[in-house]
Design a protein around this motif. Structure first.
Motif, short mmCIF file in Angstrom:
data_model
loop_
_atom_site.label_atom_id
_atom_site.label_comp_id
_atom_site.label_asym_id
_atom_site.label_seq_id
_atom_site.Cartn_x
_atom_site.Cartn_y
_atom_site.Cartn_z
N UNK A 23 11.32 -21.69 -21.75
CA UNK A 23 10.39 -22.80 -21.98
C UNK A 23 10.25 -23.07 -23.48
N UNK A 24 10.16 -22.02 -24.29
CA UNK A 24 10.05 -22.19 -25.74
C UNK A 24 11.33 -22.77 -26.32
N UNK A 25 12.46 -22.31 -25.84
CA UNK A 25 13.76 -22.82 -26.31
C UNK A 25 13.87 -24.31 -25.99
N UNK A 26 13.51 -24.67 -24.77
CA UNK A 26 13.57 -26.08 -24.34
C UNK A 26 12.63 -26.94 -25.18
N UNK A 27 11.46 -26.42 -25.52
CA UNK A 27 10.46 -27.15 -26.31
C UNK A 27 10.75 -27.07 -27.81
N UNK A 28 11.79 -26.32 -28.17
CA UNK A 28 12.14 -26.10 -29.58
C UNK A 28 10.98 -25.44 -30.34
N UNK A 29 10.30 -24.52 -29.64
CA UNK A 29 9.17 -23.77 -30.19
C UNK A 29 9.67 -22.40 -30.65
N UNK A 30 10.18 -22.37 -31.86
CA UNK A 30 10.79 -21.15 -32.39
C UNK A 30 9.81 -19.99 -32.43
N UNK A 67 21.60 -31.13 -32.47
CA UNK A 67 21.91 -32.15 -31.47
C UNK A 67 20.66 -32.51 -30.68
N UNK A 68 20.71 -33.67 -30.03
CA UNK A 68 19.67 -34.07 -29.10
C UNK A 68 20.25 -33.91 -27.70
N UNK A 69 19.52 -33.23 -26.83
CA UNK A 69 20.04 -32.99 -25.49
C UNK A 69 18.91 -32.71 -24.52
N UNK A 70 19.23 -32.85 -23.24
CA UNK A 70 18.31 -32.42 -22.18
C UNK A 70 18.94 -31.20 -21.51
N UNK A 71 18.09 -30.39 -20.94
CA UNK A 71 18.58 -29.19 -20.28
C UNK A 71 17.84 -29.02 -18.95
N UNK A 72 18.59 -28.58 -17.96
CA UNK A 72 18.01 -28.33 -16.64
C UNK A 72 18.48 -26.97 -16.15
N UNK A 73 17.53 -26.12 -15.78
CA UNK A 73 17.84 -24.82 -15.21
C UNK A 73 18.35 -25.05 -13.79
N UNK A 85 21.00 -13.72 -15.39
CA UNK A 85 21.73 -14.88 -15.88
C UNK A 85 20.96 -16.12 -15.45
N UNK A 86 20.74 -17.02 -16.40
CA UNK A 86 20.11 -18.31 -16.12
C UNK A 86 21.13 -19.39 -16.51
N UNK A 87 21.53 -20.21 -15.55
CA UNK A 87 22.53 -21.25 -15.80
C UNK A 87 21.82 -22.58 -16.04
N UNK A 88 22.22 -23.25 -17.12
CA UNK A 88 21.62 -24.52 -17.51
C UNK A 88 22.69 -25.60 -17.59
N UNK A 89 22.31 -26.80 -17.18
CA UNK A 89 23.16 -27.97 -17.36
C UNK A 89 22.58 -28.75 -18.53
N UNK A 90 23.40 -28.98 -19.57
CA UNK A 90 22.97 -29.71 -20.76
C UNK A 90 23.72 -31.04 -20.83
N UNK A 91 22.99 -32.09 -21.22
CA UNK A 91 23.59 -33.39 -21.50
C UNK A 91 23.00 -33.89 -22.81
N UNK A 97 29.52 -34.08 -24.50
CA UNK A 97 28.40 -34.76 -23.86
C UNK A 97 27.68 -34.01 -22.75
N UNK A 98 28.36 -33.07 -22.09
CA UNK A 98 27.68 -32.26 -21.07
C UNK A 98 28.40 -30.94 -20.90
N UNK A 99 27.63 -29.93 -20.52
CA UNK A 99 28.18 -28.59 -20.34
C UNK A 99 27.22 -27.77 -19.48
N UNK A 100 27.77 -26.84 -18.74
CA UNK A 100 26.97 -25.84 -18.04
C UNK A 100 27.08 -24.54 -18.83
N UNK A 101 25.95 -24.00 -19.24
CA UNK A 101 25.91 -22.78 -20.03
C UNK A 101 25.20 -21.68 -19.27
N UNK A 102 25.75 -20.48 -19.40
CA UNK A 102 25.09 -19.30 -18.83
C UNK A 102 24.38 -18.56 -19.95
#
Length: 119
Positions: A23-30, A67-73, A85-91, A97-102
């Protein structure tokens, strides 16, 4: 560890420290993200390893602004009580432009000891 030993779980079943970090990573809350790490934590992202909280803080700051991106768990797996392991789809506006990251987490004492981010 072979993938056939991974147990698929509901992402809501991830340990609270992982959920808080994501949640912090997604919110860019270092500042909040750093509270989830052991003092000697390591993060590997894009083939580079960052050791210790100060180096990880620098990495988080750069990653948040590059970069600017959205992420979905999209999925979660439990390997054992200390490995998830938490897999995220980033766009976004990064190359491709898009990638699935573990996000591969290793926990110690209810904190994140190691995080490896890879496709």
């Amino acid at each position: 560890m072979p993938d056939d030993q991974h147990q698929t779980i509901d992402p809501a079943g991830l340990p609270p420290v992982i959920t808080r970090y994501l949640a912090a990573h997604r919110a860019r809350d270092t500042a909040t993200a750093l509270t989830t790490l052991t003092e000697d934590a390591t993060v590997t992202d894009d083939g580079k390893t960052y050791e210790g909280v100060p180096a990880i803080a620098d990495w988080l700051g750069r990653a948040a602004s590059e970069y600017t991106y959205t992420t979905e768990l999209t999925a979660a797996q439990r390997i054992d009580p200390s490995h998830y392991i938490a897999t995220h789809h980033l766009e976004g506006d990064f190359p491709g432009g898009q990638v699935d990251l573990r996000f591969r987490f290793t926990l110690r004492d209810d904190l994140i000891e190691e995080l490896v981010i890879e496709p």
